[in-house]
Design a protein around this motif. Structure first.
Motif, PDB file in Angstrom:
ATOM      1  N   ASP A  91      -4.723  -3.157  -7.467  1.00 52.29           N
ATOM      2  CA  ASP A  91      -6.412  -3.231  -7.953  1.00 52.29           C
ATOM      3  C   ASP A  91      -5.924  -1.906  -8.931  1.00 52.29           C
ATOM      4  OD1 ASP A  91      -6.459  -1.289  -6.065  1.00 52.29           O
ATOM      5  OD2 ASP A  91      -9.232  -2.480  -5.592  1.00 52.29           O
ATOM      6  N   GLY A  92      -4.773  -0.869  -8.060  1.00 51.26           N
ATOM      7  CA  GLY A  92      -4.072   0.217  -8.788  1.00 51.26           C
ATOM      8  C   GLY A  92      -5.162   1.207  -7.906  1.00 51.26           C
ATOM      9  N   GLY A  93      -6.552   0.917  -7.601  1.00 43.75           N
ATOM     10  CA  GLY A  93      -7.376   1.980  -6.522  1.00 43.75           C
ATOM     11  C   GLY A  93      -6.757   3.095  -5.465  1.00 43.75           C
ATOM     12  N   ILE A  94      -7.351   3.659  -5.378  1.00 46.88           N
ATOM     13  CA  ILE A  94      -6.488   4.531  -3.822  1.00 46.88           C
ATOM     14  C   ILE A  94      -7.697   4.556  -2.407  1.00 46.88           C
ATOM     15  CG2 ILE A  94      -6.218   7.043  -3.160  1.00 46.88           C
ATOM     16  CD1 ILE A  94      -4.428   6.057  -5.489  1.00 46.88           C
ATOM     17  N   ALA A  95      -6.815   4.281  -2.159  1.00 45.68           N
ATOM     18  CA  ALA A  95      -7.784   4.014  -0.293  1.00 45.68           C
ATOM     19  C   ALA A  95      -7.725   5.383   0.011  1.00 45.68           C
ATOM     20  CB  ALA A  95      -7.103   2.812   0.543  1.00 45.68           C
ATOM     21  N   ALA A  96      -8.651   6.143   1.143  1.00 48.84           N
ATOM     22  CA  ALA A  96      -8.699   7.009   1.636  1.00 48.84           C
ATOM     23  C   ALA A  96      -7.610   6.725   3.006  1.00 48.84           C
ATOM     24  CB  ALA A  96     -10.030   7.603   1.984  1.00 48.84           C
ATOM     25  N   HIS A  97      -6.499   7.624   3.243  1.00 50.76           N
ATOM     26  CA  HIS A  97      -5.825   6.858   5.132  1.00 50.76           C
ATOM     27  C   HIS A  97      -6.419   8.014   5.809  1.00 50.76           C
ATOM     28  CE1 HIS A  97      -3.875   3.152   4.543  1.00 50.76           C
ATOM     29  NE2 HIS A  97      -5.114   3.147   3.592  1.00 50.76           N
ATOM     30  N   VAL A  98      -7.090   8.247   6.731  1.00 45.25           N
ATOM     31  CA  VAL A  98      -7.428   9.141   7.803  1.00 45.25           C
ATOM     32  C   VAL A  98      -6.972   9.096   9.034  1.00 45.25           C
ATOM     33  CG1 VAL A  98      -9.258  11.056   8.579  1.00 45.25           C
ATOM     34  CG2 VAL A  98      -9.374   9.594   6.287  1.00 45.25           C
ATOM     35  N   CYS A  99      -6.314   9.587   9.290  1.00 45.41           N
ATOM     36  CA  CYS A  99      -5.827  10.585  10.863  1.00 45.41           C
ATOM     37  C   CYS A  99      -6.116  11.366  11.881  1.00 45.41           C
ATOM     38  CB  CYS A  99      -4.272  10.062  11.084  1.00 45.41           C
ATOM     39  SG  CYS A  99      -4.241  10.169  12.977  1.00 45.41           S
ATOM     40  N   ILE A 100      -7.235  11.261  12.609  1.00 42.99           N
ATOM     41  CA  ILE A 100      -7.899  12.506  13.239  1.00 42.99           C
ATOM     42  C   ILE A 100      -7.307  12.412  14.630  1.00 42.99           C
ATOM     43  CG2 ILE A 100     -10.090  13.524  14.856  1.00 42.99           C
ATOM     44  CD1 ILE A 100     -11.158  11.717  12.198  1.00 42.99           C
ATOM     45  N   VAL A 101      -6.120  13.318  15.374  1.00 40.61           N
ATOM     46  CA  VAL A 101      -5.609  13.767  16.363  1.00 40.61           C
ATOM     47  C   VAL A 101      -6.463  15.023  17.045  1.00 40.61           C
ATOM     48  CG1 VAL A 101      -4.036  13.845  17.411  1.00 40.61           C
ATOM     49  CG2 VAL A 101      -3.908  13.145  15.758  1.00 40.61           C
ATOM     50  N   GLU A 102      -6.830  15.163  18.395  1.00 44.50           N
ATOM     51  CA  GLU A 102      -6.616  16.536  19.221  1.00 44.50           C
ATOM     52  C   GLU A 102      -5.522  15.672  20.331  1.00 44.50           C
ATOM     53  OE1 GLU A 102     -10.304  17.737  22.208  1.00 44.50           O
ATOM     54  OE2 GLU A 102     -10.554  17.622  20.273  1.00 44.50           O
ATOM     55  N   GLY A 103      -4.628  17.190  20.745  1.00 44.19           N
ATOM     56  CA  GLY A 103      -3.704  17.622  21.283  1.00 44.19           C
ATOM     57  C   GLY A 103      -2.941  18.673  21.822  1.00 44.19           C
ATOM     58  N   ALA A 104      -2.036  19.172  21.666  1.00 45.00           N
ATOM     59  CA  ALA A 104      -1.458  20.237  21.921  1.00 45.00           C
ATOM     60  C   ALA A 104      -0.329  20.727  21.322  1.00 45.00           C
ATOM     61  CB  ALA A 104      -1.360  20.784  23.413  1.00 45.00           C
ATOM     62  N   ILE A 105      -0.754  21.163  19.811  1.00 46.47           N
ATOM     63  CA  ILE A 105       0.564  21.682  19.588  1.00 46.47           C
ATOM     64  C   ILE A 105       1.766  22.695  20.155  1.00 46.47           C
ATOM     65  CG2 ILE A 105       1.346  23.084  17.285  1.00 46.47           C
ATOM     66  CD1 ILE A 105      -1.229  23.035  16.328  1.00 46.47           C
ATOM     67  N   ASN A 106       3.374  21.320  19.749  1.00 52.55           N
ATOM     68  CA  ASN A 106       3.950  22.236  20.985  1.00 52.55           C
ATOM     69  C   ASN A 106       5.230  22.126  20.665  1.00 52.55           C
ATOM     70  OD1 ASN A 106       2.999  23.417  23.895  1.00 52.55           O
ATOM     71  ND2 ASN A 106       2.497  21.060  24.529  1.00 52.55           N
ATOM     72  N   HIS A 157       0.681  -1.116   0.316  1.00 51.63           N
ATOM     73  CA  HIS A 157      -0.134   0.083  -0.231  1.00 51.63           C
ATOM     74  C   HIS A 157       1.261   1.753  -0.177  1.00 51.63           C
ATOM     75  CE1 HIS A 157      -3.852  -2.412   0.920  1.00 51.63           C
ATOM     76  NE2 HIS A 157      -2.819  -3.071   1.563  1.00 51.63           N
ATOM     77  N   ILE A 158       0.364   2.070  -1.017  1.00 51.10           N
ATOM     78  CA  ILE A 158       2.124   3.019  -1.184  1.00 51.10           C
ATOM     79  C   ILE A 158       1.111   4.096  -1.317  1.00 51.10           C
ATOM     80  CG2 ILE A 158       3.934   3.983  -3.481  1.00 51.10           C
ATOM     81  CD1 ILE A 158       3.585   1.020  -4.315  1.00 51.10           C
ATOM     82  N   LEU A 159       2.166   5.257  -0.411  1.00 48.22           N
ATOM     83  CA  LEU A 159       1.394   6.443  -0.374  1.00 48.22           C
ATOM     84  C   LEU A 159       1.762   7.280  -0.699  1.00 48.22           C
ATOM     85  CD1 LEU A 159       0.085   8.571   2.416  1.00 48.22           C
ATOM     86  CD2 LEU A 159       2.440   9.007   2.774  1.00 48.22           C
ATOM     87  N   GLN A 160       0.747   7.802  -1.968  1.00 46.04           N
ATOM     88  CA  GLN A 160       0.885   8.801  -3.306  1.00 46.04           C
ATOM     89  C   GLN A 160       0.519  10.321  -2.806  1.00 46.04           C
ATOM     90  OE1 GLN A 160       0.989   7.313  -6.545  1.00 46.04           O
ATOM     91  NE2 GLN A 160       1.110   6.105  -5.148  1.00 46.04           N
ATOM     92  N   GLY A 161       0.172  10.000  -1.665  1.00 46.04           N
ATOM     93  CA  GLY A 161      -0.107  12.306  -1.456  1.00 46.04           C
ATOM     94  C   GLY A 161      -0.771  12.696   0.261  1.00 46.04           C
ATOM     95  N   PHE A 162      -0.720  13.219   0.552  1.00 47.11           N
ATOM     96  CA  PHE A 162      -1.105  13.724   2.417  1.00 47.11           C
ATOM     97  C   PHE A 162      -1.429  14.768   1.953  1.00 47.11           C
ATOM     98  CE2 PHE A 162       2.822  14.085   3.216  1.00 47.11           C
ATOM     99  CZ  PHE A 162       3.501  14.973   4.124  1.00 47.11           C
ATOM    100  N   THR A 163      -2.082  15.003   3.558  1.00 44.84           N
ATOM    101  CA  THR A 163      -2.462  17.155   3.521  1.00 44.84           C
ATOM    102  C   THR A 163      -2.950  16.325   5.044  1.00 44.84           C
ATOM    103  OG1 THR A 163      -3.608  18.894   2.844  1.00 44.84           O
ATOM    104  CG2 THR A 163      -5.261  16.962   3.531  1.00 44.84           C
ATOM    105  N   MET A 164      -2.705  18.008   5.126  1.00 48.83           N
ATOM    106  CA  MET A 164      -2.817  18.280   7.263  1.00 48.83           C
ATOM    107  C   MET A 164      -4.077  19.659   7.151  1.00 48.83           C
ATOM    108  SD  MET A 164      -0.132  19.317  10.016  1.00 48.83           S
ATOM    109  CE  MET A 164      -0.281  21.414   9.266  1.00 48.83           C
ATOM    110  N   TYR A 165      -4.555  19.075   7.974  1.00 47.86           N
ATOM    111  CA  TYR A 165      -6.133  20.114   8.448  1.00 47.86           C
ATOM    112  C   TYR A 165      -5.616  20.721   9.703  1.00 47.86           C
ATOM    113  CZ  TYR A 165      -8.381  19.139   3.988  1.00 47.86           C
ATOM    114  OH  TYR A 165      -8.715  18.988   2.847  1.00 47.86           O
ATOM    115  N   VAL A 166      -5.961  22.028  10.291  1.00 46.63           N
ATOM    116  CA  VAL A 166      -5.393  21.964  11.586  1.00 46.63           C
ATOM    117  C   VAL A 166      -6.805  22.397  11.654  1.00 46.63           C
ATOM    118  CG1 VAL A 166      -3.986  23.194  12.751  1.00 46.63           C
ATOM    119  CG2 VAL A 166      -3.194  22.281  11.703  1.00 46.63           C
ATOM    120  N   ASP A 167      -8.208  22.550  12.374  1.00 45.42           N
ATOM    121  CA  ASP A 167      -9.179  23.483  12.965  1.00 45.42           C
ATOM    122  C   ASP A 167      -9.648  23.736  11.641  1.00 45.42           C
ATOM    123  OD1 ASP A 167      -8.714  23.117  16.261  1.00 45.42           O
ATOM    124  OD2 ASP A 167      -8.162  24.953  16.043  1.00 45.42           O
ATOM    125  N   GLY A 168      -9.140  22.237  10.361  1.00 46.73           N
ATOM    126  CA  GLY A 168      -9.897  22.672   9.004  1.00 46.73           C
ATOM    127  C   GLY A 168      -9.574  23.205   7.765  1.00 46.73           C
TER     128      GLY A 168
END
Length: 171
Positions: A93-108, A3-14
């Motif tokens: 199969d060459g399809g793309i799977a969404a991997h989502v990680c949601i974290v609530e914590g303190a940015i330090n 399973h090969i990561l093709q790209g990613f993004t990060m949302y901070v408070d949306g």
């Protein structure tokens, strides 16, 4: 199959900060362990205890985004919700799977790159004091952990349901 990561993004408070995010190091929940040696036992056994080690996420960003820096070193108890989204190619199969990680914590704190004229520099920070962690692959919840009320779901199974019931907490 890979399973090969093709790209990613990060949302901070949306808000999407993917264009500035170079690297993310996401944790894998690890049970706390304790070595046990019963009377006369020569070989020690490392046994998992009823707890998960504290989680920490490391993020490396290009540039000095002040909106992210404004979230650093907030007062105790104040947290930020960060969502990491990845597109993972299934080799079979060459399809793309969404991997989502949601974290609530303190940015330090972390580090800042050295400033040099005409050179790229950025910041690296950690997210600690994690109160909530959820990792999904496609539609499967792989891990969901919560400090309070206590929750530990691994591969769809609530591993704390009996403990919480015995303590009088709703699941």
């Amino acid at each position: 199959m890979r399973h090969i990561l093709q790209g990613f993004t990060m949302y901070v408070d949306g808000v999407d900060f993917g264009i500035d995010t170079e690297e993310v190091e996401l944790p894998i929940p690890t049970p706390m362990t304790q070595e046990y040696r019963g009377g006369g036992q020569d070989l020690g056994a490392t046994l998992p205890m009823a707890a998960i080690e504290a989680l920490e996420i490391t993020v490396k960003m290009a540039g000095h985004n002040v909106e992210v820096m404004k979230k650093m070193a907030l007062a105790p108890g104040q947290t930020t919700r960060i969502t990491f989204r990845g597109a993972v190619m299934r080799e079979q199969d060459g399809g793309i799977a969404a991997h989502v990680c949601i974290v609530e914590g303190a940015i330090n704190g972390g580090t800042r790159d050295r400033w040099q004229r005409g050179e790229k520099s950025g910041i690296e920070f950690v997210v600690n004091g994690v109160k909530y962690f959820r990792y999904e692959a496609d539609t499967d919840v792989i891990h969901e952990l919560q400090v309070w009320p206590p929750k530990r779901i691994v591969n769809g199974v609530n591993q704390l349901s009996e403990v919480n019931a015995a303590l009088g907490y709703a699941s």
